[in-house]
Scaffold this motif. Structure first.
Motif, PDB file in Angstrom:
ATOM      1  N   LEU A   1       0.816  -1.212   0.000  1.00 51.27           N
ATOM      2  CA  LEU A   1       0.000   0.000   0.000  1.00 51.27           C
ATOM      3  C   LEU A   1       0.853   1.267   0.000  1.00 51.27           C
ATOM      4  O   LEU A   1       0.389   2.327  -0.415  1.00 51.27           O
ATOM      5  CB  LEU A   1      -0.906   0.023   1.239  1.00 51.27           C
ATOM      6  CG  LEU A   1      -2.133  -0.892   1.232  1.00 51.27           C
ATOM      7  CD1 LEU A   1      -2.878  -0.767   2.547  1.00 51.27           C
ATOM      8  CD2 LEU A   1      -3.061  -0.540   0.073  1.00 51.27           C
ATOM      9  N   GLY A   2       2.093   1.146   0.482  1.00 57.99           N
ATOM     10  CA  GLY A   2       2.923   2.332   0.650  1.00 57.99           C
ATOM     11  C   GLY A   2       3.122   3.139  -0.618  1.00 57.99           C
ATOM     12  O   GLY A   2       3.002   4.367  -0.619  1.00 57.99           O
ATOM     13  N   ILE A   3       3.407   2.445  -1.736  1.00 61.68           N
ATOM     14  CA  ILE A   3       3.713   3.153  -2.984  1.00 61.68           C
ATOM     15  C   ILE A   3       2.507   3.929  -3.512  1.00 61.68           C
ATOM     16  O   ILE A   3       2.606   5.147  -3.775  1.00 61.68           O
ATOM     17  CB  ILE A   3       4.253   2.175  -4.037  1.00 61.68           C
ATOM     18  CG1 ILE A   3       5.552   1.545  -3.555  1.00 61.68           C
ATOM     19  CG2 ILE A   3       4.453   2.886  -5.369  1.00 61.68           C
ATOM     20  CD1 ILE A   3       6.653   2.534  -3.272  1.00 61.68           C
ATOM     21  N   PRO A   4       1.334   3.294  -3.701  1.00 64.75           N
ATOM     22  CA  PRO A   4       0.193   4.081  -4.200  1.00 64.75           C
ATOM     23  C   PRO A   4      -0.243   5.184  -3.229  1.00 64.75           C
ATOM     24  O   PRO A   4      -0.681   6.246  -3.677  1.00 64.75           O
ATOM     25  CB  PRO A   4      -0.917   3.040  -4.390  1.00 64.75           C
ATOM     26  CG  PRO A   4      -0.502   1.851  -3.600  1.00 64.75           C
ATOM     27  CD  PRO A   4       0.977   1.854  -3.591  1.00 64.75           C
TER      28      PRO A   4
ATOM     29  N   SER B   1       2.178   8.054  -3.675  1.00 65.01           N
ATOM     30  CA  SER B   1       1.939   8.686  -4.970  1.00 65.01           C
ATOM     31  C   SER B   1       0.691   9.568  -4.931  1.00 65.01           C
ATOM     32  O   SER B   1       0.706  10.714  -5.403  1.00 65.01           O
ATOM     33  CB  SER B   1       1.793   7.618  -6.047  1.00 65.01           C
ATOM     34  OG  SER B   1       1.489   8.201  -7.293  1.00 65.01           O
ATOM     35  N   ALA B   2      -0.394   9.041  -4.349  1.00 62.21           N
ATOM     36  CA  ALA B   2      -1.648   9.799  -4.291  1.00 62.21           C
ATOM     37  C   ALA B   2      -1.491  11.054  -3.438  1.00 62.21           C
ATOM     38  O   ALA B   2      -1.951  12.142  -3.811  1.00 62.21           O
ATOM     39  CB  ALA B   2      -2.762   8.918  -3.743  1.00 62.21           C
ATOM     40  N   LEU B   3      -0.838  10.915  -2.294  1.00 61.58           N
ATOM     41  CA  LEU B   3      -0.684  12.068  -1.400  1.00 61.58           C
ATOM     42  C   LEU B   3       0.287  13.091  -1.979  1.00 61.58           C
ATOM     43  O   LEU B   3       0.137  14.291  -1.760  1.00 61.58           O
ATOM     44  CB  LEU B   3      -0.219  11.596  -0.024  1.00 61.58           C
ATOM     45  CG  LEU B   3      -1.298  10.857   0.788  1.00 61.58           C
ATOM     46  CD1 LEU B   3      -0.698  10.193   2.002  1.00 61.58           C
ATOM     47  CD2 LEU B   3      -2.399  11.806   1.213  1.00 61.58           C
TER      48      LEU B   3
ATOM     49  N   LEU C   1       0.635  16.419  -0.033  1.00 63.59           N
ATOM     50  CA  LEU C   1       0.510  16.007   1.359  1.00 63.59           C
ATOM     51  C   LEU C   1       1.549  14.943   1.680  1.00 63.59           C
ATOM     52  O   LEU C   1       1.898  14.124   0.818  1.00 63.59           O
ATOM     53  CB  LEU C   1      -0.889  15.433   1.630  1.00 63.59           C
ATOM     54  CG  LEU C   1      -2.059  16.409   1.509  1.00 63.59           C
ATOM     55  CD1 LEU C   1      -3.374  15.673   1.683  1.00 63.59           C
ATOM     56  CD2 LEU C   1      -1.940  17.539   2.528  1.00 63.59           C
ATOM     57  N   PRO C   2       2.067  14.914   2.905  1.00 65.72           N
ATOM     58  CA  PRO C   2       3.054  13.902   3.289  1.00 65.72           C
ATOM     59  C   PRO C   2       2.397  12.540   3.515  1.00 65.72           C
ATOM     60  O   PRO C   2       1.250  12.451   3.970  1.00 65.72           O
ATOM     61  CB  PRO C   2       3.638  14.456   4.591  1.00 65.72           C
ATOM     62  CG  PRO C   2       2.559  15.316   5.156  1.00 65.72           C
ATOM     63  CD  PRO C   2       1.839  15.905   3.979  1.00 65.72           C
TER      64      PRO C   2
END
Length: 408
Positions: free
Chosen positions: A21-24, A27-29, A34-35
């Motif tokens: 989940l970390g990568i998407p 990318s979205a934030l 946003l951090p």
């Protein structure tokens, strides 16, 4: 044995889910300026809330998350240290220090006064919150500048120097407060012992930093070169990784914090010719383990206290926001002009790792140090600073770029 295997399975499941989940999420934030910590703290809060209904968080799983969180924290602060440019910092020390002092003092005073005056809290919660409020999150601060390709400008360099001094001084204060606070549990009767413990801790930190400097100056270049001869591709990184964990462990054994060891180890390696290769390699370690630090912060939030902590969180957010904006902003205005003052003041507002470490340590000591409501409010206020400030800084930098283009 079966129970242990089930715990390992849950642990691996969580590790895989967070890693994937970390990568998407990042990318979205990033697209929203946003951090990523916002998402991971939120995920921790959501897991904590779900656990209240289903009870799936075992002690083994909780301990495993805590271990990954410590690895992530060490990687995070090591990169803060290794990315510091001590030569450039020395060149701007006079200007940066003039901003750094009010940048540290004013938010600490405002946060201390707020918690001291708030019903139900006392000296130790106020002291810990004040110390925590003095810090800045350099990673959050620099992100909008990097996005705008402005970090290499004179203003960007000044902001980075102030943030670097801020982080180093904050981790030193962190080490001192870890020694002082336990002596304050019983009130004024222990003030003398607290002062003595703080003095001893400061001397130990000074000696520790001296040893790290000697290592950096004389031993590290030779050892890095030796490991590079063993394995040109991975040798420097493996040596750096092993050394940072050794230094972090030593700092922990000396009663400081692994945070102090990690950032001092980063400073020791910042002079290395292979610094860029080491830094790039540690980015992978941070990408994998860094989220678990913020996940653990979210897990520690008392879901049942969120609604009661909202008023305190808003008041604390205002203290955190105003303290840096005024403390750093006015000083930077005097040093570098009004526009730079607003930019640097706003850039100093975000609070993340150091702020959260201090509050989490207080929570681990017990409600006499940091009550659950205060911790929850602190996490909410910190997340708010990390959302609001970068958005404003991005707009200020964009306006400055348009103004520059219009005048050329």
């Amino acid at each position: 044995m079966t129970e242990a295997h089930e715990s390992y399975g849950q642990f691996m499941l969580l590790l895989g889910v967070v890693a994937v989940l970390g990568i998407p999420l990042r990318s979205a934030l990033r697209k929203m300026a946003l951090p990523a910590l916002v998402a991971f703290i939120g995920l921790g809060v959501a897991i904590s809330a779900a656990d209240q209904s289903f009870g799936f968080l075992t002690q083994r799983l909780d301990d495993g998350i805590g271990l990954l969180a410590q690895i992530g924290l060490v990687a995070l602060l090591f990169r803060v240290g290794i990315e510091s440019d001590l030569g450039r910092l020395a060149g701007q020390m006079r200007r940066a220090a003039a901003i750094w002092l009010p940048n540290m003092i004013l938010p600490a005073v405002l946060a201390f006064a707020l918690i001291w005056a708030w019903p139900g809290f006392g000296l130790v919660p106020a002291l810990l919150t004040g110390i925590a409020a003095s810090a800045t999150s350099i990673g959050i601060s620099t992100a909008p500048w990097e996005e705008a390709s402005a970090l290499q400008s004179d203003n960007g360099a000044l902001m980075l120097d102030v943030a670097e001094i801020d982080d180093v001084s904050a981790v030193v204060l962190l080490g001192i407060v870890f020694a002082v606070v336990p002596n304050l549990q019983n009130g004024n009767a222990m003030i003398g012992e607290a002062v003595w413990a703080g003095g001893v801790q400061l001397a130990k930190i000074a000696l520790f930093s001296g040893v790290c400097y000697l290592f950096s100056r004389f031993a590290e270049p030779r050892l890095s070169a030796l490991f590079s001869r063993f394995d040109r591709q991975t040798g420097p990184f493996v040596f750096a990784a092993g050394t940072v964990f050794l230094i972090a462990a030593l700092a922990d054994m000396l009663g400081f914090s692994m945070a102090i060891g990690a950032i001092f180890a980063g400073l020791a390696f910042s002079r290395d010719p292979e610094e860029r290769q080491i830094d790039d390699a540690f980015a992978y370690v941070l990408a994998l383990f860094g989220p678990f630090f913020f996940l653990s912060v979210g897990l520690s939030v008392g879901f049942e206290t969120i609604w009661t902590a909202l008023t305190l969180a808003m008041a604390l957010f205002l203290a955190l926001f105003a303290g840096k904006l005024i403390g750093a902003g006015l000083a930077a205005w005097a040093v570098a002009g009004r526009k730079t003052g607003w930019l640097i003041g706003m850039s100093m507002v975000p609070r993340a790792e150091i702020f959260l470490i201090v509050m989490a340590h207080g929570l681990s000591l017990g409600s006499w140090a940091v009550p659950q409501e205060l911790y929850t409010a602190s996490v909410l206020a910190a997340v708010a600073t990390c959302i609001v400030a970068p958005l404003i800084v991005s707009r200020l930098l964009a306006n400055e770029e348009r103004t520059t283009e219009a005048t050329t």
